[in-house]
Scaffold this motif. Sequence first.
Motif, PDB file in Angstrom:
ATOM      1  N   GLU A 139       8.648 -42.008 127.475  1.00 45.53           N
ATOM      2  CA  GLU A 139       7.601 -41.977 128.214  1.00 45.53           C
ATOM      3  C   GLU A 139       6.459 -40.801 127.987  1.00 45.53           C
ATOM      4  O   GLU A 139       5.458 -41.173 127.874  1.00 45.53           O
ATOM      5  N   SER A 140       7.224 -39.507 127.835  1.00 46.49           N
ATOM      6  CA  SER A 140       6.250 -38.429 127.534  1.00 46.49           C
ATOM      7  C   SER A 140       5.722 -38.439 126.267  1.00 46.49           C
ATOM      8  O   SER A 140       4.637 -38.216 125.813  1.00 46.49           O
ATOM      9  N   ALA A 141       6.496 -38.980 125.012  1.00 49.54           N
ATOM     10  CA  ALA A 141       5.865 -39.348 123.905  1.00 49.54           C
ATOM     11  C   ALA A 141       4.619 -40.281 123.913  1.00 49.54           C
ATOM     12  O   ALA A 141       3.532 -39.942 123.358  1.00 49.54           O
ATOM     13  N   LEU A 142       4.950 -41.432 124.736  1.00 49.45           N
ATOM     14  CA  LEU A 142       3.567 -42.301 124.696  1.00 49.45           C
ATOM     15  C   LEU A 142       2.347 -41.512 125.456  1.00 49.45           C
ATOM     16  O   LEU A 142       1.461 -41.888 124.880  1.00 49.45           O
ATOM     17  N   GLU A 143       2.746 -40.978 126.526  1.00 50.68           N
ATOM     18  CA  GLU A 143       1.630 -40.333 127.216  1.00 50.68           C
ATOM     19  C   GLU A 143       0.989 -39.191 126.203  1.00 50.68           C
ATOM     20  O   GLU A 143      -0.311 -39.254 126.154  1.00 50.68           O
ATOM     21  N   ILE A 144       1.571 -38.578 125.404  1.00 50.85           N
ATOM     22  CA  ILE A 144       0.942 -37.646 124.362  1.00 50.85           C
ATOM     23  C   ILE A 144       0.221 -38.276 123.264  1.00 50.85           C
ATOM     24  O   ILE A 144      -0.812 -38.184 122.917  1.00 50.85           O
ATOM     25  N   LEU A 145       0.839 -39.593 123.070  1.00 61.59           N
ATOM     26  CA  LEU A 145       0.079 -40.171 121.851  1.00 61.59           C
ATOM     27  C   LEU A 145      -1.233 -40.940 122.370  1.00 61.59           C
ATOM     28  O   LEU A 145      -2.169 -41.054 121.506  1.00 61.59           O
ATOM     29  N   ASP A 146      -1.061 -41.120 123.691  1.00 62.75           N
ATOM     30  CA  ASP A 146      -2.318 -41.758 124.397  1.00 62.75           C
ATOM     31  C   ASP A 146      -3.504 -40.545 124.249  1.00 62.75           C
ATOM     32  O   ASP A 146      -4.475 -40.767 124.049  1.00 62.75           O
ATOM     33  N   LEU A 147      -3.104 -39.275 124.864  1.00 59.52           N
ATOM     34  CA  LEU A 147      -3.996 -38.148 124.668  1.00 59.52           C
ATOM     35  C   LEU A 147      -4.557 -38.042 123.611  1.00 59.52           C
ATOM     36  O   LEU A 147      -5.726 -37.421 123.300  1.00 59.52           O
ATOM     37  N   VAL A 148      -3.672 -38.216 122.446  1.00 60.52           N
ATOM     38  CA  VAL A 148      -4.551 -37.716 120.994  1.00 60.52           C
ATOM     39  C   VAL A 148      -4.984 -39.262 120.464  1.00 60.52           C
ATOM     40  O   VAL A 148      -5.255 -39.204 119.150  1.00 60.52           O
ATOM     41  N   SER A 162      -4.053 -42.175 108.473  1.00 64.78           N
ATOM     42  CA  SER A 162      -4.727 -41.503 107.693  1.00 64.78           C
ATOM     43  C   SER A 162      -4.791 -39.983 107.695  1.00 64.78           C
ATOM     44  O   SER A 162      -3.861 -39.592 108.627  1.00 64.78           O
ATOM     45  N   GLY A 163      -5.439 -39.208 106.739  1.00 63.04           N
ATOM     46  CA  GLY A 163      -5.415 -37.546 106.736  1.00 63.04           C
ATOM     47  C   GLY A 163      -5.730 -37.245 108.334  1.00 63.04           C
ATOM     48  O   GLY A 163      -4.881 -36.203 108.490  1.00 63.04           O
ATOM     49  N   GLY A 164      -6.518 -37.552 108.752  1.00 62.85           N
ATOM     50  CA  GLY A 164      -7.225 -37.134 110.070  1.00 62.85           C
ATOM     51  C   GLY A 164      -6.048 -37.301 111.220  1.00 62.85           C
ATOM     52  O   GLY A 164      -5.687 -36.303 112.004  1.00 62.85           O
ATOM     53  N   GLN A 165      -5.684 -38.540 111.107  1.00 64.91           N
ATOM     54  CA  GLN A 165      -4.617 -39.015 112.175  1.00 64.91           C
ATOM     55  C   GLN A 165      -3.276 -38.351 111.916  1.00 64.91           C
ATOM     56  O   GLN A 165      -2.730 -37.998 113.002  1.00 64.91           O
ATOM     57  N   ARG A 166      -2.863 -38.098 110.811  1.00 62.82           N
ATOM     58  CA  ARG A 166      -1.736 -37.308 110.721  1.00 62.82           C
ATOM     59  C   ARG A 166      -1.758 -35.906 111.201  1.00 62.82           C
ATOM     60  O   ARG A 166      -0.856 -35.270 111.725  1.00 62.82           O
ATOM     61  N   LYS A 167      -2.998 -35.178 111.176  1.00 57.32           N
ATOM     62  CA  LYS A 167      -3.120 -33.917 111.869  1.00 57.32           C
ATOM     63  C   LYS A 167      -3.122 -34.101 113.440  1.00 57.32           C
ATOM     64  O   LYS A 167      -2.380 -33.245 113.849  1.00 57.32           O
ATOM     65  N   LEU A 168      -3.380 -35.297 113.761  1.00 60.09           N
ATOM     66  CA  LEU A 168      -3.370 -35.358 115.324  1.00 60.09           C
ATOM     67  C   LEU A 168      -1.957 -35.622 115.573  1.00 60.09           C
ATOM     68  O   LEU A 168      -1.390 -35.295 116.544  1.00 60.09           O
ATOM     69  N   LEU A 169      -1.204 -36.302 114.647  1.00 58.31           N
ATOM     70  CA  LEU A 169       0.087 -36.450 114.848  1.00 58.31           C
ATOM     71  C   LEU A 169       0.937 -35.140 114.778  1.00 58.31           C
ATOM     72  O   LEU A 169       1.839 -34.933 115.510  1.00 58.31           O
ATOM     73  N   GLU A 170       0.646 -34.122 113.899  1.00 55.86           N
ATOM     74  CA  GLU A 170       1.151 -32.862 113.707  1.00 55.86           C
ATOM     75  C   GLU A 170       1.147 -32.309 115.295  1.00 55.86           C
ATOM     76  O   GLU A 170       1.711 -31.452 115.833  1.00 55.86           O
ATOM     77  N   LEU A 171      -0.352 -32.261 115.901  1.00 56.10           N
ATOM     78  CA  LEU A 171      -0.527 -31.721 117.098  1.00 56.10           C
ATOM     79  C   LEU A 171       0.304 -32.212 118.192  1.00 56.10           C
ATOM     80  O   LEU A 171       0.682 -31.847 118.984  1.00 56.10           O
ATOM     81  N   ALA A 172       0.340 -33.521 118.001  1.00 57.44           N
ATOM     82  CA  ALA A 172       1.284 -34.516 118.916  1.00 57.44           C
ATOM     83  C   ALA A 172       2.721 -33.881 119.203  1.00 57.44           C
ATOM     84  O   ALA A 172       3.421 -33.675 120.087  1.00 57.44           O
ATOM     85  N   ARG A 173       3.169 -33.848 117.764  1.00 57.44           N
ATOM     86  CA  ARG A 173       4.676 -33.137 117.619  1.00 57.44           C
ATOM     87  C   ARG A 173       4.613 -31.791 118.416  1.00 57.44           C
ATOM     88  O   ARG A 173       5.899 -31.828 118.956  1.00 57.44           O
ATOM     89  N   ALA A 174       3.542 -30.962 118.177  1.00 56.87           N
ATOM     90  CA  ALA A 174       3.686 -29.713 118.684  1.00 56.87           C
ATOM     91  C   ALA A 174       3.902 -29.873 120.227  1.00 56.87           C
ATOM     92  O   ALA A 174       4.543 -29.157 121.093  1.00 56.87           O
ATOM     93  N   LEU A 175       3.034 -30.814 120.799  1.00 52.93           N
ATOM     94  CA  LEU A 175       2.995 -30.869 122.117  1.00 52.93           C
ATOM     95  C   LEU A 175       4.263 -31.453 122.885  1.00 52.93           C
ATOM     96  O   LEU A 175       4.451 -31.106 124.173  1.00 52.93           O
TER      97      LEU A 175
END
Length: 264
Positions: A139-148, A162-175
């Motif tokens: 649930e919290s993973a999906l909330e964070i994915l929604d956020l980014v 894409s490259g940009g989405q990967r950067k968002l994924l890196e940020l989401a993993r940190a969150l």
Amino acid sequence: MQESISTSNTPILQVKELVKQFGGNRAVDHATFDVENRSITGLIGPNGAGKTTCFNCIAGALSPNDGSIIFDEYNITGLPPYRIFDRSLIRTFQIPQELAQMSVLENLMLARKGQDGERLWQAWFHPNKIAIQENELQESALEILDLVDLYQHAHETASSLSGGQRKLLELARALMGQPRMILLDEPSAGVNPTLARKLSEHIEMIRSKLGITFLLISHDMDIIERICDKVIVMTSGHVLLEGTANEVFSNSEVQNAYLGSQYR
Ligand SMILES: Nc1ncnc2c1ncn2[C@@H]1O[C@H](COP(=O)(O)OP(=O)(O)O)[C@@H](O)[C@H]1O
Ligand SMILES: [Mg+2]
């Protein structure tokens, strides 16, 4: 909000007289700076100035030779990375090869702290608890994915982003680590300007929604100017100057420091 009053005015991060030496090369040479709670602070400077080495010392990947690092009024100098992560000071990482083949959602679920240690024990004795935890985690993973803005990609493999989405994924993993502060080392490197802007908008939104502090190394002066409250300029391992983006960019010493460098 559970926040102690004593921390509200104290800088969340205090780096004092930090020194890191590689053989005869002093990469960080008595660097001193503060990062204010809930700020987006930029760390800039020409190549080789010691910015990444500073990050490595703060995140525990390198042990400094001298000086101190205080995070949230706690001395973290020389602590191993997992101890610093546990204190909610989290850096982003490129998605490693083994995770690239997993789904975006799995990438997040594997990033949550405190999961592994008690796992086997709990699986034996508290099977229901494990199931509940997995649900909460998802649930919290999906909330964070929604956020980014990655919610619709939750079940795609990380490598398909894409490259940009990967950067968002890196940020989401940190969150997923429930950070109080995030360290970002050149998040927009190799990302096109439109996606770089989107990334910076997400950083701003996460700061205002979640109150997370950011320390950001970047050569992208456009991003620095747009989102940073304060900019710290490093040269030759120490801090040359601090100020707003406009103040530091118009400073002649800073301009000289960048002369001959490809970035300004
Ligand atoms: N692991 C290392 N071993 C030896 N020298 C290093 C290492 N990491 C960085 N350096 C040196 O430290 C200096 C600062 O590097 P770095 O922190 O990467 O600068 P920046 O991130 O500002 O470009 C450079 O001279 C670099 O060559
Ligand atoms: Mg660097």
